[in-house]
Enzyme design. Structure first.
Site, mmCIF file in Angstrom:
data_model
loop_
_atom_site.group_PDB
_atom_site.id
_atom_site.type_symbol
_atom_site.label_atom_id
_atom_site.label_comp_id
_atom_site.label_asym_id
_atom_site.label_seq_id
_atom_site.Cartn_x
_atom_site.Cartn_y
_atom_site.Cartn_z
ATOM 1 N N ASP A 58 1.104 -1.277 -0.519
ATOM 2 C CA ASP A 58 -0.125 -0.445 -0.120
ATOM 3 C C ASP A 58 1.095 1.356 0.430
ATOM 4 O O ASP A 58 1.146 1.766 1.315
ATOM 5 C CB ASP A 58 -1.167 -0.081 1.220
ATOM 6 C CG ASP A 58 -1.788 0.798 0.882
ATOM 7 O OD1 ASP A 58 -2.057 1.335 -0.047
ATOM 8 O OD2 ASP A 58 -2.903 1.471 2.278
ATOM 9 N N ASP A 101 -1.584 4.929 -5.793
ATOM 10 C CA ASP A 101 -2.315 4.254 -5.133
ATOM 11 C C ASP A 101 -1.710 2.810 -5.055
ATOM 12 O O ASP A 101 -2.602 1.870 -5.522
ATOM 13 C CB ASP A 101 -3.540 4.864 -4.055
ATOM 14 C CG ASP A 101 -3.666 3.999 -2.912
ATOM 15 O OD1 ASP A 101 -2.919 3.392 -2.117
ATOM 16 O OD2 ASP A 101 -4.774 4.044 -2.563
#
Length: 449
Positions: free
Chosen positions: A51, A300
C-alpha cells in the site's frame, strides 16, 4: 543492520558497506485485485497488502479479533493463516522514541508518557525510555485498527532461497481491527514506512522503489506469475534512455506534490484526460494541493480502481457515450447488477473503444493506458439461462463531487489502471514515473541470476 542470507549461510556486511553491496533487489508480489508481499516474522510466514497510500507496516498478532470482516478478504487462504505470535526478541517501542511520536501524530513525548501511565517523576525528568509506547489508532478509508509498536527482525524472501533481513525493524502489532483482516505493508512517505526504514540502512535501496503489476484476473483459480517489486535502481535504467545517440526516456515522470494534511501520500498533478482525440481538461484542484490538503491525485497501489471527481468523471463518460454508445447497445441491466458504468453489448468480435490518455503536470508527462486498463470485457449469460452476449464496461469510477473531496485528494490512481506499467517512486528526486513493461518478463529477467 541489513543482511542477506542464502540457505543456511549468512553474509553480514561490514559496517558502512551495505550501500555498495546492494543496489537492487526484487521481491515477488502475489497478484489479485490487491497485491501482497510475503514476510517472515518469528519463523512464521505472513502476507501483507502492498500500500503506497499509507505509511505503517502492521500485521495481526495473536490473540486477534477482526470485527465486520466477513467477506472482506479477497483471498480466503490469506485470512485463514493464523496470526503470528510475537517472538521473545520483540521489544516494545519506548514512548520516548520518535517512532512512537510519529504514529501518534507527532504528539510531544511527554504527553505520550502520560498516556502510557508513566510515573509522575519520570515525566518531570523526561525519563520515559523504559516505558512502552501506548496503543495507537490507525484508520484507512474502509477500516481501522488499534495496535502497539514493536521492534524485531523480519525477513523478506527474495528468490533461490535468499532472504532480505531487517534487524530492529519497527512495526505495528494489532490484536483488534475493524474490517481489516489482512495486514498492510505501508510504502508511503512517512518515517515508519518500509522504504523509509530501509533508507536509513541502505539509501540506494530505500530512496527508490518500483513495481510492475501483472494484469488483473478475477478468476481465483487462474495461475498467474508474480509481479516484481524492485527496491533500488539498476544501472540498465540509464542505459535504456539513449538509443542510437538519441535520448529516448523509458519513463514518463511527473513531480510529487507535498500534502500538508496527508504527508504520506504520493500526490501528483493531473492536467487532463484524453478520450480519443478530445482532451478534457482537469479541474484546477487536481493540478495542485492547497494548504488544507485538498486536491491532487494520489498514486495508490492499495486502491483497486481509479476514482475521479464527479465533474471530470461525467465529462469522460459523456465523451465515451458519444463515441461508443452511438453504435453499441447500452447494457443497463449489467450496470444495475455490477455498479459499473457505462457498459455496452457488442455482438461482433471487437468494439471500437477510444484511446484513453492521462496527462500529468509536466512537459510530455502523458501516459497512454492500454485498453484492458480501462475497458473490461466479459461474457454475460454464461449461467445457461440466457443468450450469451459480449459486454464491455468502463473501469473508471465516480469518486464524488468537490465538496465531498474537500480536505483530501481530489482523485486516486488505482492499481487496475497501473497494471502493465513499471511505476517508479523516485524519492530522492521527488517524482513518480511510468513505463510500459511486460511485467512477467521483467520478473524473469530480474531473477535470471
Amino acid at each position: 543492520m541489513l543482511i542477506l542470507t542464502k540457505d543456511k549461510l549468512q553474509a553480514r556486511p561490514r559496517q558502512g558497506t551495505c550501500n555498495t553491496l546492494l543496489r537492487l533487489v526484487s521481491l515477488p508480489l502475489s497478484p489479485g485485485s490487491d497485491y501482497t508481499l510475503s514476510f517472515t516474522i518469528n519463523s512464521q510466514p505472513i502476507s501483507l497488502y502492498l500500500d503506497t497510500g499509507s505509511d505503517l507496516v502492521w500485521f495481526p498478532c495473536q490473540p486477534f479479533e477482526c470485527i465486520l470482516c466477513e467477506g472482506k478478504a479477497e483471498n480466503a487462504s490469506l485470512a485463514s493463516i493464523p496470526p503470528p505470535k510475537l517472538s521473545k526478541t520483540a521489544t516494545p517501542v519506548s514512548c520516548k522514541s520518535s517512532a512512537c511520536s510519529a504514529v501518534h501524530s507527532n504528539l510531544p513525548s511527554s504527553d505520550l508518557c502520560a498516556i502510557s501511565n508513566c510515573p509522575l517523576e519520570s515525566i518531570e525528568i523526561s525519563d520515559c525510555r523504559k516505558h512502552s509506547c501506548p496503543q495507537f489508532y490507525y484508520a484507512y478509508g474502509d477500516g481501522s485498527l488499534i495496535a502497539r509498536l514493536y521492534r524485531d527482525s523480519i525477513r523478506l524472501p527474495l528468490s533461490n532461497q535468499t532472504n532480505l533481513i531487517f534487524n530492529n525493524f519497527t512495526f505495528g502489532c494489532a490484536h483488534t481491527t475493524l474490517a481489516e483482516p489482512i495486514g498492510v505493508a505501508g510504502f508511503g512517505r512517512g518515517v515508519l514506512s518500509l522504504p523509509a526504514q530501509l533508507a536509513t540502512l541502505s539509501p540506494q535501496l530505500g530512496n527508490q522503489f518500483s513495481y510492475c503489476l501483472v494484469s488483473h484476473s478475477f478468476d481465483s483459480d487462474g495461475v498467474r506469475r508474480p509481479s516484481p517489486l524492485i527496491l533500488g535502481r539498476s544501472d540498465h535504467d540509464e542505459k535504456e534512455r539513449r538509443v542510437n545517440g538519441v535520448n529516448k526516456p523509458s519513463f514518463v515522470y511527473t513531480s510529487m506534490l507535498d500534502n500538508p494534511r496527508h504527508p504520506y501520500f504520493y500526490c501528483v498533478g493531473l492536467e487532463g484526460i484524453s478520450i480519443g482525440r478530445k482532451k478534457i481538461p482537469a479541474p484546477d484542484f487536481l493540478r495542485k494541493v492547497d494548504r488544507e490538503g485538498s486536491g491532487g491525485v494520489v498514486v495508490d497501489s492499495g486502491t483497486t480502481f481509479t476514482m475521479l471527481p464527479a465533474s471530470l468523471y461525467d465529462f469522460v463518460v459523456a465523451e465515451f457515450e458519444n463515441r461508443v454508445g452511438r453504435v453499441n447497445e447500452r447494457a443497463s441491466v449489467i450496470e444495475e447488477n455490477t455498479g459499473l458504468s457505462p457498459c455496452y453489448y457488442f455482438d461482433k468480435n471487437a468494439v471500437n473503444v477510444p484511446r484513453v490518455v492521462l496527462h500529468f503536470v509536466g512537459n510530455g508527462s502523458s501516459v497512454v493506458l492500454p485498453r484492458r486498463n480501462y475497458f473490461y470485457e466479459f461474457l454475460d449469460g454464461g449461467d445457461g439461462k440466457g443468450k450469451k452476449r459480449k459486454v464491455g464496461c468502463l473501469m473508471l469510477m465516480n469518486g464524488g463531487d468537490e465538496a465531498e473531496l474537500s480536505g483530501g485528494p481530489g482523485a486516486t490512481l488505482g492499481n487496475y489502471q497501473q497494471q502493465g506499467f513499471e511505476v517508479v517512486y523516485d524519492l530522492e528526486n521527488r517524482r513518480v514515473g511510468f513505463a510500459r513493461r511486460h511485467c512477467a518478463s521483467l520478473w524473469e529477467a530480474l531473477n535470471q541470476n
